[in-house]
Design a protein around this motif. Sequence first.
Motif, PDB file in Angstrom:
ATOM      1  N   THR A 152       0.853  -1.184   0.000  1.00  0.00           N
ATOM      2  CA  THR A 152       0.000   0.000   0.000  1.00  0.00           C
ATOM      3  C   THR A 152       0.886   1.230   0.000  1.00  0.00           C
ATOM      4  OG1 THR A 152      -0.122   0.118   2.426  1.00  0.00           O
ATOM      5  CG2 THR A 152      -1.823  -1.179   1.295  1.00  0.00           C
ATOM      6  N   ALA A 153       0.304   2.338  -0.442  1.00  0.00           N
ATOM      7  CA  ALA A 153       1.052   3.599  -0.496  1.00  0.00           C
ATOM      8  C   ALA A 153       0.140   4.734  -0.077  1.00  0.00           C
ATOM      9  CB  ALA A 153       1.592   3.846  -1.905  1.00  0.00           C
ATOM     10  N   PHE A 162       4.259  -3.294   3.156  1.00  0.00           N
ATOM     11  CA  PHE A 162       4.540  -4.426   2.275  1.00  0.00           C
ATOM     12  C   PHE A 162       4.135  -5.695   3.007  1.00  0.00           C
ATOM     13  CE2 PHE A 162       7.376  -1.061   1.085  1.00  0.00           C
ATOM     14  CZ  PHE A 162       7.401  -1.085  -0.295  1.00  0.00           C
ATOM     15  N   ASN A 163       3.448  -6.578   2.332  1.00  0.00           N
ATOM     16  CA  ASN A 163       2.998  -7.791   3.022  1.00  0.00           C
ATOM     17  C   ASN A 163       4.147  -8.785   3.218  1.00  0.00           C
ATOM     18  OD1 ASN A 163       3.294  -8.911   0.474  1.00  0.00           O
ATOM     19  ND2 ASN A 163       1.289  -9.883   0.420  1.00  0.00           N
ATOM     20  N   ARG A 164       3.841  -9.833   3.917  1.00  0.00           N
ATOM     21  CA  ARG A 164       4.867 -10.806   4.296  1.00  0.00           C
ATOM     22  C   ARG A 164       5.501 -11.465   3.075  1.00  0.00           C
ATOM     23  NH1 ARG A 164       3.973 -16.069   5.114  1.00  0.00           N
ATOM     24  NH2 ARG A 164       1.728 -15.667   5.218  1.00  0.00           N
ATOM     25  N   ARG A 165       4.713 -11.711   2.043  1.00  0.00           N
ATOM     26  CA  ARG A 165       5.247 -12.371   0.847  1.00  0.00           C
ATOM     27  C   ARG A 165       6.276 -11.494   0.140  1.00  0.00           C
ATOM     28  NH1 ARG A 165       2.677 -17.017  -0.254  1.00  0.00           N
ATOM     29  NH2 ARG A 165       0.675 -17.390   0.796  1.00  0.00           N
ATOM     30  N   TRP A 166       6.059 -10.186   0.136  1.00  0.00           N
ATOM     31  CA  TRP A 166       7.066  -9.279  -0.438  1.00  0.00           C
ATOM     32  C   TRP A 166       8.375  -9.392   0.343  1.00  0.00           C
ATOM     33  CZ3 TRP A 166       7.914  -5.465  -4.214  1.00  0.00           C
ATOM     34  CH2 TRP A 166       9.010  -4.627  -3.975  1.00  0.00           C
ATOM     35  N   LEU A 167       8.264  -9.336   1.657  1.00  0.00           N
ATOM     36  CA  LEU A 167       9.464  -9.368   2.495  1.00  0.00           C
ATOM     37  C   LEU A 167      10.188 -10.700   2.348  1.00  0.00           C
ATOM     38  CD1 LEU A 167       7.983  -7.683   5.710  1.00  0.00           C
ATOM     39  CD2 LEU A 167       9.165  -6.594   3.787  1.00  0.00           C
ATOM     40  N   GLU A 168       9.420 -11.793   2.250  1.00  0.00           N
ATOM     41  CA  GLU A 168      10.044 -13.109   2.115  1.00  0.00           C
ATOM     42  C   GLU A 168      10.744 -13.254   0.766  1.00  0.00           C
ATOM     43  OE1 GLU A 168       6.852 -15.782   2.695  1.00  0.00           O
ATOM     44  OE2 GLU A 168       6.938 -15.719   4.898  1.00  0.00           O
ATOM     45  N   GLN A 178      10.761   0.717   3.106  1.00  0.00           N
ATOM     46  CA  GLN A 178      10.071   1.982   3.241  1.00  0.00           C
ATOM     47  C   GLN A 178      10.721   3.052   2.365  1.00  0.00           C
ATOM     48  OE1 GLN A 178       7.266   2.594   5.030  1.00  0.00           O
ATOM     49  NE2 GLN A 178       7.148   0.451   5.634  1.00  0.00           N
ATOM     50  N   GLY A 179       9.946   4.142   2.106  1.00  0.00           N
ATOM     51  CA  GLY A 179      10.488   5.250   1.317  1.00  0.00           C
ATOM     52  C   GLY A 179      10.783   4.809  -0.103  1.00  0.00           C
ATOM     53  N   GLU A 180      12.046   4.950  -0.516  1.00  0.00           N
ATOM     54  CA  GLU A 180      12.463   4.514  -1.843  1.00  0.00           C
ATOM     55  C   GLU A 180      13.283   3.232  -1.778  1.00  0.00           C
ATOM     56  OE1 GLU A 180      14.515   7.740  -3.631  1.00  0.00           O
ATOM     57  OE2 GLU A 180      12.709   8.980  -3.888  1.00  0.00           O
TER      58      GLU A 180
END
Length: 531
Positions: A152-153, A162-168, A178-180
């Motif tokens: 989300t932005a 960012f959801n967990r799947r992005w982080l994984e 975060q940010g850029e």
Amino acid sequence: LFYKKYNEEGEEYTLYALSGARHEDFAHLPVIRHTPILDPTLRGEHIVRSDDITKDPRYGQNRPHHGMPEGHLPVRSYMALPVVTRSGNVIGGLFFGHPEPGVFSENEEELVKNIAGQAAAAIDNARLFEAKQQAEQKARLIIESIPQMAWTALPDGSLDFFNRRWLEFTGQTAEQAQGEGWQEVFHPEDLSLTVDAWQRSLSSQQDFEVEHRIRCGADGSYRWHLSRGVPVKDCDGNILQWVGTNTDIDDRMQAQKKIREREKLFREAEMVGNTGSYEADLATLRFSFSDNLYRLLGYEPQSFVPSLDFIDAVSHPEDVADARPIIKKAIRDKQPYEYVRRIYRPDGQMRYFTVKGKVTLDKLGSPVKILGKVQDITEQKEAEQVINKHLTLLKQAEETARIGSWEYDIDTGALHWSKGMYRLFGIPEGSPVKPELYLDYVIEEDRPVAERIVHHFRESQEPLEETIRIRPNSQVVTMRVKAVLLRDKQGRGKKTLGVNLDISEIKQLEQENLELRLDQQKGLLLAILEA
């Protein structure tokens, strides 16, 4: 101050703020509801101001009560104003009470109107903030539950979640993204494209969509993703937030890449092999040609829409008449077909083409399309014409000069004779032949020559030239045997082509000439001796 809320049972009014009394004084009272006195306020109809509410004819008509509920603070002077938003929605009410009569005047009413306006703005803002928080919380719960990377932005485009799947997948922490920070996981070649597309969406407030490569934190490899983002707007069209996803499309992109590579190879193969392909829709009679088929016909690729009329117009009239029954039969029998068609190019040159087609069927087994291949065989046809001409000349030479020709396939051991060879050996035309026939017909003195010829057929990879005498009948025939080797592209021998020439007359003339010369030399010697 009461404000309106909604639950599963409908609307209810909750005490929002209280002044001049304790909360405990109202805690035991029943929930505020629509009664004849409260109804104008709760419906937003008008302001109610009374010097003594107990004398109002509507007072006491709030069953099961007949006046103030038991335990209610005494109220004589009464004033109530609906709290209404700018859009006209009633969101609550301001209620003022005093135990003495005649306390509230028009001045207090005007003052309270301003307070009601401020209260409406405060409650409206509070509800918007609460709704925003609930929406964000709900969005994040949904984002966490979907089986793909999501984010989300803020309205200004700053990515805040960012959801967990992005982080994984990326290996980033929430703080790093975060940010850029999220830009660091994109392929350098795709970053500018991604940022530009994102900025355009922010400026236009339109959906964001781009295909790019995102780095996998586990192994550092990049995988193609389709990233989409949509703005979430309020009823006035203002963006509350952006919600986006990143869908892995790497398998699809790799498959498309392989398809493009195959298509490129197919196009190159068509050009190398002088071939083209076509497709015909049997229902609409619409045709489509490959680029190289246009070239073979003498036109620029995709320069026009092909049709049956066009094909017939550029074809030799005899071939048009011959091809139609072939194609009709193939469609009827649902079988492949093949024929040769002569085509005239725009420059007037006639070319020969082999046309092949396969009928494709629908699920019910009915013919729907024809997929076909065309090959330019003009050079082959011209070569065949030259060969046929040479064969005709060779046949004439065999008949007049007692010549025979033959061909030996080294791989299969098959030996093929011309008619002249059968005549030379005195064998019925079409009889089976083999190299060992030389041994059957050779005179005894030339048997070593016959054995060399047979050995050459079986073992040698060199040219052959021998003179041999055979006895096909009562007469001896002297033959000159010559052969050359044909090799494939790898230099391996494939065939031996040979010719047998009857030189019996030449040999006889040579013998007669030799005897004449000997007689002349003998006469000259006798003359010298006599002299």
